[in-house]
Design a protein around this motif. Sequence first.
Motif, PDB file in Angstrom:
ATOM      1  N   ASP A  96      -4.240  44.844  53.287  1.00  7.24           N
ATOM      2  CA  ASP A  96      -5.099  43.671  53.092  1.00  7.24           C
ATOM      3  C   ASP A  96      -5.324  43.423  51.613  1.00  7.24           C
ATOM      4  O   ASP A  96      -6.435  43.298  51.133  1.00  7.24           O
ATOM      5  CB  ASP A  96      -6.452  43.764  53.826  1.00  7.24           C
ATOM      6  N   ASN A  97      -4.240  43.348  50.900  1.00  8.15           N
ATOM      7  CA  ASN A  97      -4.291  43.093  49.476  1.00  8.15           C
ATOM      8  C   ASN A  97      -4.488  41.601  49.234  1.00  8.15           C
ATOM      9  O   ASN A  97      -3.738  40.783  49.727  1.00  8.15           O
ATOM     10  CB  ASN A  97      -2.955  43.592  48.918  1.00  8.15           C
ATOM     11  N   LEU A  98      -5.505  41.250  48.419  1.00  8.39           N
ATOM     12  CA  LEU A  98      -5.790  39.830  48.204  1.00  8.39           C
ATOM     13  C   LEU A  98      -5.048  39.238  47.012  1.00  8.39           C
ATOM     14  O   LEU A  98      -5.130  38.049  46.745  1.00  8.39           O
ATOM     15  CB  LEU A  98      -7.299  39.642  48.012  1.00  8.39           C
ATOM     16  N   PHE A  99      -4.352  40.079  46.254  1.00 13.74           N
ATOM     17  CA  PHE A  99      -3.575  39.546  45.140  1.00 13.74           C
ATOM     18  C   PHE A  99      -2.430  38.698  45.692  1.00 13.74           C
ATOM     19  O   PHE A  99      -2.039  38.855  46.860  1.00 13.74           O
ATOM     20  CB  PHE A  99      -3.027  40.694  44.279  1.00 13.74           C
ATOM     21  N   PRO A 100      -1.848  37.838  44.862  1.00  7.27           N
ATOM     22  CA  PRO A 100      -0.771  36.970  45.351  1.00  7.27           C
ATOM     23  C   PRO A 100       0.431  37.783  45.838  1.00  7.27           C
ATOM     24  O   PRO A 100       0.568  38.960  45.495  1.00  7.27           O
ATOM     25  CB  PRO A 100      -0.373  36.168  44.106  1.00  7.27           C
ATOM     26  N   PRO A 101       1.307  37.142  46.629  1.00  5.28           N
ATOM     27  CA  PRO A 101       2.508  37.851  47.056  1.00  5.28           C
ATOM     28  C   PRO A 101       3.426  38.115  45.872  1.00  5.28           C
ATOM     29  O   PRO A 101       3.301  37.477  44.825  1.00  5.28           O
ATOM     30  CB  PRO A 101       3.178  36.871  48.027  1.00  5.28           C
ATOM     31  N   THR A 102       4.327  39.072  46.066  1.00  5.22           N
ATOM     32  CA  THR A 102       5.352  39.322  45.048  1.00  5.22           C
ATOM     33  C   THR A 102       6.192  38.065  44.875  1.00  5.22           C
ATOM     34  O   THR A 102       6.388  37.301  45.825  1.00  5.22           O
ATOM     35  CB  THR A 102       6.224  40.512  45.526  1.00  5.22           C
ATOM     36  N   SER A 103       6.702  37.870  43.664  1.00  8.17           N
ATOM     37  CA  SER A 103       7.533  36.695  43.377  1.00  8.17           C
ATOM     38  C   SER A 103       8.744  36.638  44.284  1.00  8.17           C
ATOM     39  O   SER A 103       9.235  37.668  44.750  1.00  8.17           O
ATOM     40  CB  SER A 103       8.046  36.772  41.938  1.00  8.17           C
ATOM     41  N   CYS A 104       9.262  35.425  44.492  1.00  7.39           N
ATOM     42  CA  CYS A 104      10.548  35.268  45.179  1.00  7.39           C
ATOM     43  C   CYS A 104      11.641  35.383  44.128  1.00  7.39           C
ATOM     44  O   CYS A 104      11.480  34.919  42.999  1.00  7.39           O
ATOM     45  CB  CYS A 104      10.629  33.895  45.819  1.00  7.39           C
ATOM     46  N   GLY A 105      12.757  35.976  44.498  1.00 13.31           N
ATOM     47  CA  GLY A 105      13.878  36.106  43.564  1.00 13.31           C
ATOM     48  C   GLY A 105      14.870  37.087  44.126  1.00 13.31           C
ATOM     49  O   GLY A 105      14.563  37.812  45.086  1.00 13.31           O
ATOM     50  N   ASP A 106      16.076  37.117  43.551  1.00 16.37           N
ATOM     51  CA  ASP A 106      17.052  38.127  43.974  1.00 16.37           C
ATOM     52  C   ASP A 106      16.633  39.482  43.439  1.00 16.37           C
ATOM     53  O   ASP A 106      16.784  40.506  44.101  1.00 16.37           O
ATOM     54  CB  ASP A 106      18.441  37.768  43.424  1.00 16.37           C
ATOM     55  N   ILE A 107      16.136  39.466  42.193  1.00 17.95           N
ATOM     56  CA  ILE A 107      15.687  40.700  41.544  1.00 17.95           C
ATOM     57  C   ILE A 107      14.287  40.465  41.004  1.00 17.95           C
ATOM     58  O   ILE A 107      14.043  39.487  40.293  1.00 17.95           O
ATOM     59  CB  ILE A 107      16.649  41.062  40.379  1.00 17.95           C
ATOM     60  N   VAL A 108      13.373  41.336  41.361  1.00 15.59           N
ATOM     61  CA  VAL A 108      11.987  41.231  40.863  1.00 15.59           C
ATOM     62  C   VAL A 108      11.635  42.583  40.242  1.00 15.59           C
ATOM     63  O   VAL A 108      11.776  43.628  40.887  1.00 15.59           O
ATOM     64  CB  VAL A 108      11.008  40.872  42.001  1.00 15.59           C
ATOM     65  N   ILE A 109      11.200  42.543  38.984  1.00 17.95           N
ATOM     66  CA  ILE A 109      11.005  43.784  38.215  1.00 17.95           C
ATOM     67  C   ILE A 109       9.524  43.993  37.898  1.00 17.95           C
ATOM     68  O   ILE A 109       8.864  43.086  37.381  1.00 17.95           O
ATOM     69  CB  ILE A 109      11.861  43.700  36.932  1.00 17.95           C
ATOM     70  N   LYS A 110       9.034  45.179  38.194  1.00 17.63           N
ATOM     71  CA  LYS A 110       7.601  45.459  38.053  1.00 17.63           C
ATOM     72  C   LYS A 110       7.363  46.692  37.185  1.00 17.63           C
ATOM     73  O   LYS A 110       7.922  47.749  37.479  1.00 17.63           O
ATOM     74  CB  LYS A 110       6.996  45.743  39.435  1.00 17.63           C
ATOM     75  N   SER A 111       6.529  46.561  36.169  1.00 22.23           N
ATOM     76  CA  SER A 111       6.106  47.733  35.381  1.00 22.23           C
ATOM     77  C   SER A 111       4.917  48.348  36.116  1.00 22.23           C
ATOM     78  O   SER A 111       3.781  47.873  35.959  1.00 22.23           O
ATOM     79  CB  SER A 111       5.651  47.328  33.982  1.00 22.23           C
ATOM     80  N   VAL A 112       5.177  49.388  36.869  1.00 20.26           N
ATOM     81  CA  VAL A 112       4.090  49.948  37.686  1.00 20.26           C
ATOM     82  C   VAL A 112       3.005  50.560  36.782  1.00 20.26           C
ATOM     83  O   VAL A 112       1.846  50.672  37.156  1.00 20.26           O
ATOM     84  CB  VAL A 112       4.652  50.968  38.707  1.00 20.26           C
ATOM     85  N   HIS A 113       3.396  50.884  35.543  1.00 12.72           N
ATOM     86  CA  HIS A 113       2.419  51.490  34.620  1.00 12.72           C
ATOM     87  C   HIS A 113       1.433  50.479  34.052  1.00 12.72           C
ATOM     88  O   HIS A 113       0.392  50.858  33.530  1.00 12.72           O
ATOM     89  CB  HIS A 113       3.133  52.201  33.465  1.00 12.72           C
ATOM     90  N   LYS A 114       1.769  49.176  34.132  1.00 19.52           N
ATOM     91  CA  LYS A 114       0.903  48.225  33.426  1.00 19.52           C
ATOM     92  C   LYS A 114      -0.439  48.003  34.133  1.00 19.52           C
ATOM     93  O   LYS A 114      -1.460  47.895  33.471  1.00 19.52           O
ATOM     94  CB  LYS A 114       1.613  46.879  33.235  1.00 19.52           C
TER      95      LYS A 114
END
Length: 463
Positions: free
Chosen positions: A198-216
Amino acid sequence: MKDTLNSRLKKLREDDLLPMHMPGHKRNPGSEPDGISYSCDITEIDGFDNLHSPEGVIRGIEKRAMDLWGADDALISVNGSSALLVASILSHTMKGDKILVASNCHISVWHGIELSGATPVLIDPDTAEDTPFLLGADPALIEEKLLSDPKIKAVVITSPTYEGIISNTGKIYEICKKKDVLLIVDEAHGAHFGIKGDNLFPPTSCGDIVIKSVHKTMSAPTQTAVLLMFGDRADRRLLRHFLSSLESTSPSYMLMAGLENALIDPRVDNLYKIAEDLRSDLKSLTKLRLYTSSSQDISKIVILTCGYMTGYELADLLREDFLIEVEASFPSYIIAMTGTGDTSSSLIRFAEAIKAIDSTVEEKAGKRSHAPSLPSVPRRYKMSVSKALRAGSSKVKAEDAAGQISAEYVFSYPPGVPLLIPGQEISEDILRFMEDLKAGGTNFKTDPYRQWDGTLLKVDTDA
Ligand SMILES: Cc1ncc(COP(=O)(O)O)c(C=O)c1O
């Protein structure tokens, strides 16, 4: 005690400095994986898998990421989103290809373009009157570029941006798929988006490749990041190949364990709640202003100084009078980052400091206006990045450089977005923009080999 990195870090630990900056664990011991220390610092011994062709516990972390964000495949990185962005660009473009890039892309995107030899085609994100930073990427502009240039093989955009602005990636992805162009989304600042539950943040972006800095924004240690693949258009073999060439063959198991821990226990629900409380507390500001927009990630706290002081002055006040260090300061605003390691009391402390400054700031006769932080001026490219980097070059005073071709990157940092890239014409517009930034107190960085000294490196075209 001698002044060393070790002594400074120990002192920092003892001081009560509140981090309103990355990493998202906020040095909160509660974010640390239980019992992981030097005693767990190993190399690829039996039973511990290998990051470079994972099939055991490390592949398990990638599978966990796939599951958490609903992706079709995933790769992890101990060299940040930077290495993932470079590998993504290398996996899909080469000399002769074109790549569409939003002008607020991070330096690592440029490094990828430089290494692939592809030709960049730039688009400026949207702007708005009175907003001192660039906004989201415009899908219509992307469509127009793709329709007019069949050599474009990939599109790279940043969403959310450093200031938390989210683009309409659903629409952009639709456009890219129609033209069979790969969409790479730099979601370095949105690791906390789209987590199942039940995460209220927006969904992950749409794209072929989506890159996330988990440390940020989450509790993973600095340098850890995840690349998510959706659908089957990303070349899995080349992605892993190039990522392997960009990372150490002795990756840190402590970093990987920290990343795994952040994915096991994401804690983003609490972050949403405390960020929302902080924002409603900051609504009472009377002179400074909290930037708000329906397309902004609520975890990013952007305080506009509204001409009462510069962002740099506000950051100094917070540091000197309140022992608070923010993520970044600009001529007319600051960015304070929240993360899963924050608590309601850490964010109340930040809100109280901002409100105290707001209530004491003097009403000045004429409010100062400040330059925007990123240029939205025409840019012309006269030479490929890699050719300009390797060309004969010489230094020239910035004020005498108009009309020359830059042989190096120049950027104001953070956020690491270049004002000049190698091969770009050093135009009057850019120089004027740099002058305005300098007047507002901005420092510039050039390529890593030298310090900014007021000169620019130009290509010797007549050599
Ligand atoms: C928009 C953006 N993309 C990518 C990166 C690189 O991420 P990392 O620090 O994980 O290498 C940064 C770093 O700050 C960034 O701001």
